[in-house]
Scaffold this active site. Structure first.
Site, PDB file in Angstrom:
ATOM      1  CG  ASP A  68      -2.127  -0.837   1.088  1.00  0.00           C
ATOM      2  OD1 ASP A  68      -2.855  -0.961   0.050  1.00  0.00           O
ATOM      3  OD2 ASP A  68      -2.320  -1.847   2.147  1.00  0.00           O
ATOM      4  N   GLY A 128      -7.041   4.014   3.409  1.00  0.00           N
ATOM      5  CA  GLY A 128      -6.170   4.978   4.161  1.00  0.00           C
ATOM      6  C   GLY A 128      -5.652   4.317   5.296  1.00  0.00           C
ATOM      7  CG  ASP A 170      -7.353  -3.521  -0.115  1.00  0.00           C
ATOM      8  OD1 ASP A 170      -7.136  -4.011   0.972  1.00  0.00           O
ATOM      9  OD2 ASP A 170      -6.404  -2.734  -0.606  1.00  0.00           O
ATOM     10  CB  SER A 200      -5.579  -6.088  10.737  1.00  0.00           C
ATOM     11  OG  SER A 200      -6.705  -5.705  10.219  1.00  0.00           O
TER      12      SER A 200
END
Ligand code: DX5
Ligand code: ZN
Length: 216
Positions: free
Chosen positions: A34, A142, A174, A196
């Site tokens: 990212d 973000g 995603d 995560s």
């Protein structure tokens, strides 16, 4: 083939090389990389971190550009052994996006575009004919660790409709992806990005991956 793609935004920085070796041992060919410029999204994120480690281990990044000026960033990543570069369709016009997709392909990578959960993918049907990858965002871009936004399922359905006519279209999702969503969406998605959930559960990932591979 269905793929699980760990997002390096959530890697444990102190144990990064060990965790990348685990990714390699799981035989996962790609990681999700990212890039955030502080303009298209408020935070800044990965620029060149881990790229040397990835090359050493033979793992290719799929680069997700969350940036206001993708053209400039595509140039930065053209020689980093990436499998693909994906940028956001919201950053420029459809005609400009087409030029960017062609440019990425001319550098020998797969090319993709992404849409936020609040963007209607119907606006970009023409671009779907022109892309290798469609990346459906299921959180606002973000930040890692957010909950899956169900509205993204509308865009996922549009992508699957397009895939009926274009069988080689790669559908990537995603944001907020975990065990339950991988199982639930297994037939609708080719590449699952998970940050995560993956790194929180990396010690048990071997078992999870065995389970997912049986769904193929
Ligand atoms: C969010 C990034 C995602 C993020 C996913 O803007 O594009 O790739 O790392 O993280 P999780 O899986 O925690 O939602
Ligand atoms: Zn991403």
């Amino acid at each position: 083939m269905k793929l699980i793609e760990p997002s390096l935004l959530s890697i444990n920085k102190e144990k990064a090389f060990d965790q990348l070796k685990m990714v390699k041992a799981f035989k996962l060919p790609y990681v999700h990389y990212d890039v955030m410029d502080g303009k298209f999204v408020p935070p800044t994120a990965l620029t060149t971190e881990y790229l040397k480690d990835l090359q050493m281990l033979g793992i290719k990044p799929n680069i997700h550009l969350m940036v206001a000026n993708p053209d400039e960033w595509i140039e930065k990543y053209k020689d980093c052994n990436a499998n693909s570069i994906t940028f956001h369709a919201e950053s420029q016009s459809i005609e400009e996006s087409k030029v960017l997709l062609d440019k990425i392909r001319s550098y020998g990578m797969l090319a993709g575009f992404s849409v936020k959960p609040s963007t209607d993918l119907n606006q970009y049907k023409e671009l779907l004919q022109h892309t290798d990858i469609i990346l459906i965002m299921s959180v606002e871009p973000g930040w890692a660790g957010q909950g899956f936004i169900e509205k993204a399922l509308d865009n996922l359905a549009i992508a699957n409709e397009a895939k009926k006519a274009k069988h080689n279209l790669i559908i990537q999702i995603d944001g907020g992806i975990n065990y339950e969503y991988i199982r639930k969406l297994y037939n609708q998605v080719d590449w699952f990005v998970t940050g995560s959930w993956f790194f929180k559960n990396i010690d048990h990932m071997g078992q999870y991956l065995d389970e997912f591979r049986k769904l193929n």
